[in-house]
Every structure is written in structure tokens, then in C-alpha cells.
Design an enzyme around this catalytic site. Structure first.
Site, short mmCIF file in Angstrom:
data_model
loop_
_atom_site.label_atom_id
_atom_site.label_comp_id
_atom_site.label_asym_id
_atom_site.label_seq_id
_atom_site.Cartn_x
_atom_site.Cartn_y
_atom_site.Cartn_z
N CYS A 111 5.15 4.29 -3.99
CA CYS A 111 5.07 3.51 -5.23
C CYS A 111 3.92 4.01 -6.10
O CYS A 111 4.06 4.10 -7.32
CB CYS A 111 4.91 2.02 -4.89
SG CYS A 111 6.44 1.31 -4.22
N GLN B 118 0.83 -1.21 0.00
CA GLN B 118 0.00 0.00 0.00
C GLN B 118 0.87 1.26 0.00
O GLN B 118 0.46 2.32 0.49
CB GLN B 118 -0.94 0.01 1.21
CG GLN B 118 -2.19 -0.84 1.03
CD GLN B 118 -3.06 -0.36 -0.14
OE1 GLN B 118 -3.06 0.81 -0.50
NE2 GLN B 118 -3.82 -1.27 -0.72
N SER B 119 2.08 1.15 -0.53
CA SER B 119 3.02 2.28 -0.52
C SER B 119 2.48 3.51 -1.28
O SER B 119 2.10 3.41 -2.45
CB SER B 119 4.32 1.81 -1.17
OG SER B 119 5.14 2.92 -1.51
N ASN B 120 2.48 4.64 -0.60
CA ASN B 120 2.11 5.90 -1.26
C ASN B 120 3.20 6.31 -2.25
O ASN B 120 2.92 6.90 -3.29
CB ASN B 120 1.93 7.00 -0.22
CG ASN B 120 0.82 6.66 0.76
OD1 ASN B 120 -0.31 6.42 0.37
ND2 ASN B 120 1.16 6.63 2.05
#
Ligand SMILES: *Cc1c(COP(=O)(O)O)cnc(C)c1O
Length: 334
Positions: free
Chosen positions: A86, A82-84
Site C-alpha cells: 500500500c 503496515q502494508s509495504n
């Protein structure tokens, strides 16, 4: 923003204009009433764009400029599923016509495509998923394999690590500090609260504070992933690298590293009741979305400090974004 350019131009590297800047500063009237303090301000870096929203885009302005200058046609980076960071990279890649490869940490080999991951797919990024153990112990190999595959396919890949927290990326928050100092005036004493994980945001702010001589400002990092001891070392190291790489005239040994301890909970991206309560509170009292991994914890840290010691300086909360992550965790609020 002419003044900011004047203050920074000597050492500042080139950047792409990607973010909507300057981001606004707003007063949180209901929240300050709730907290029993005269004023709380919020610097809304969650409004730095829609697809590009949050703190990572400020760092990517410099990092992706460098990628283009080196002739890259493919961006390779990594983070949680859930990386912002990425998701912002995926959006930038699509916008600039670059291929994006994301190496993602996920317990589940096929995580539900919700929140940021939904957008990674929408923006056409190629994602691979790796269980935490493999991700931690094999990361260098995973990156090398990905870069090799791209080169073999005739492309020119450019790699940057999680959060774009490299010296070049730190410039995003050196510039943000200057932007905020211009918005608030440099002389008013400020306690600036920010969530800290890969560290580039806090390091950039600390360097901005030093470069602009704002000694009555305090940059108060709230760790959301690792211990205070870990950050005392890793933030200093990134600071040293940035000062060396850009020959900044900053006496880092005299600069405090201020960390607000006790708000990580059980670990990165694991929410706890007070943090969930902060999400409810900002939603109900201000109509503002906090996220489950970062800003809910930094907000909880700020409110706790205000409750314990009041405010002799003006409290300013840096909203670093992450709103899409909340949609992947609606279970928390039901
Ligand atoms: C990445 C992130 C942070 C932390 O910033 P770092 O520079 O990695 O320390 C804070 N908030 C949000 C929403 C983020 O995505």
C-alpha cells in the site's frame, strides 16, 4: 539488460519504469562466516527505490501501466495497516498524479501513523481502517463501495488486490529472475530464498526459472502468513492463471513448488524470538535492515536450512524490502 529484454520480449506486457533496476547483488561475508558456509549472496530488492522500496514496485510497474492504459485516475488497493504494497502504491500514485484509496486491516481503529502508514499519509493516500473480522468477511463489499464512491465523484478507479499478486503483477518477478540469472550466470546451481505471502513474488520467480530453463536453481519460498498446504494450492492456481493469460510455454505440472515450513510463528506479522534475533544479526553483522513481518522470517528459514543441511548450491537471499515496517516495531528491539 539487453539480454533480458531479448529473453522475455515475446510475451512480456508493457511496463512503466518506476523501480531502480537492476538491484545489486552483494556478498554477505560476516553472515556466511557466522553460518559456517563458504558464501551467501543477497539480491537487494530492498534497494529498488526509497519511497518505492521492496518487491511490490516490480509488480506495480506492470499493474499501474495497465491502469493508465485503461484511463484510470484513481488506484484502489488493500492490505494490512503496515502494508509495504500500500505504501509503494501511495508513492506511485503521488508521483503520477493519481488519487490513491487504501482499504487497510487494523485491530485499532486509529493506528499510530508510524512506519508505512506514516508514509501513506505523507503521500496523500486516503486510508480507511477495518477490524480483521470485517476486512476478511466484507472485503468484496468494501472494495465495491469504494469503487462506487469514486465513480459517483466522477473519477475512474482501477482496483488491484493485496500485494498486486495477479498474473500481470507476476511479471515483476519473472523479470527479476531473468535479471538475477544474468547477474549470477544461469549455470551455477542456486538456492534462492524468498518470503511468501500473497504469492506473486514466488510464482513470478518459479515461472522465470521455467522460462529460462534454470533447472539447477531452486526457488525456496518461506511462508510468513499461511500454511504450506494453503500455498501449495494457491501458488499453483496463480501460476496456472498466469500461464493461461499470457500463453506461456511452461509445463507447470512438472514444476516443483518448494516451501520451507516452520517459520510463520503464530501468524502474519507476529514476530518470534528467532526472527527478532535474525534482525539483530543482520543489523550487527552486515549493517542491513530486515523487517518484522517478512524478511526476518525468511532469513530465519534460510539460516535454519543452512545449519541443518549445509549448502551444496549457492544460497541467495532475496531481500524483498519492508524496512519502514521495522520503525513501527522498534519495541521489539529495545
Ligand atoms: C509483500 C512482501 C513479501 C511477500 O511477497 P508476496 O508476493 O506477497 O508473496 C515479502 N517481503 C516483503 C517485505 C513484502 O512487503
Amino acid at each position: 539488460m539487453v539480454e533480458i529484454d531479448m529473453m522475455l520480449h515475446a510475451q512480456e506486457p508493457d511496463r512503466l519504469r518506476l523501480a531502480q533496476l537492476p538491484t545489486p547483488v552483494v556478498e554477505l561475508k560476516q553472515l556466511s562466516r557466522h553460518a559456517g558456509v563458504p558464501r551467501i549472496l543477497m539480491k537487494r530488492d530492498d534497494l529498488s527505490g526509497l519511497e518505492l522500496s521492496g518487491n511490490k514496485i516490480r509488480k506495480l510497474e506492470y499493474v499501474v501501466e495497465d491502469a493508465l492504459a485503461q484511463g484510470a485516475d484513481t488506484l484502489v488497493t488493500h492490505g494490512g495497516f503496515q502494508s509495504n504494497h500500500c505504501r509503494a502504491t501511495a508513492a506511485v500514485g503521488a508521483r503520477l498524479g493519481l488519487k490513491v484509496r487504501l482499504i487497510l486491516r487494523s485491530e485499532d481503529p486509529m493506528p499510530e501513523a508510524d512506519g508505512n502508514l506514516f508514509l501513506d499519509r505523507l503521500f496523500g493516500a486516503e486510508c480507511s481502517f477495518h477490524p480483521p473480522k470485517e476486512y476478511q468477511s466484507q472485503l468484496d463489499n468494501l472494495v465495491e463501495t469504494t469503487l462506487d464512491a469514486e465513480r459517483t465523484a466522477g473519477r475512474t478507479p482501477y482496483f488491484f488486490p493485496v500485494g498486486a499478486s495477479v498474473p500481470l503483477g507476476c511479471w515483476g518477478y519473472i523479470r527479476c529472475f531473468a535479471e538475477l540469472a544474468e547477474q549470477l550466470g544461469r549455470d551455477s546451481p542456486v538456492d534462492l530464498y524468498v518470503a511468501t505471502s500473497s504469492g506473486g513474488t514466488q510464482v513470478g520467480l518459479m515461472l522465470g526459472r521455467a522460462l529460462l530453463d534454470c533447472h539447477n536453481w531452486s526457488v525456496r519460498g518461506v511462508p510468513v502468513s499461511d500454511s504450506v498446504d494453503y500455498f501449495r494450492t494457491s501458488l499453483r492456481e496463480l501460476e496456472r492463471q498466469t500461464v493461461a493469460e499470457f500463453k506461456l510455454n511452461v509445463p507447470i505440472d512438472q514444476m516443483p513448488i518448494e516451501l520451507v515450513d516452520g517459520f510463520i510463528g503464530e501468524g502474519y506479522a507476529i514476530p518470534y524470538p528467532d526472527a527478532v534475533e535474525s534482525i539483530h544479526l543482520l543489523g550487527r553483522s552486515e549493517g542491513i535492515v530486515l523487517d518484522p513481518s517478512y524478511t526476518s522470517k525468511s532469513m530465519t528459514g534460510m539460516l535454519s536450512e543452512l545449519a541443518q543441511r549445509g549448502s551444496s548450491r549457492l544460497p541467495v537471499f532475496l531481500h524483498t524490502g519492508g524496512s519502514f515496517g521495522l520503525f513501527a516495531r522498534r519495541d521489539l528491539l529495545s
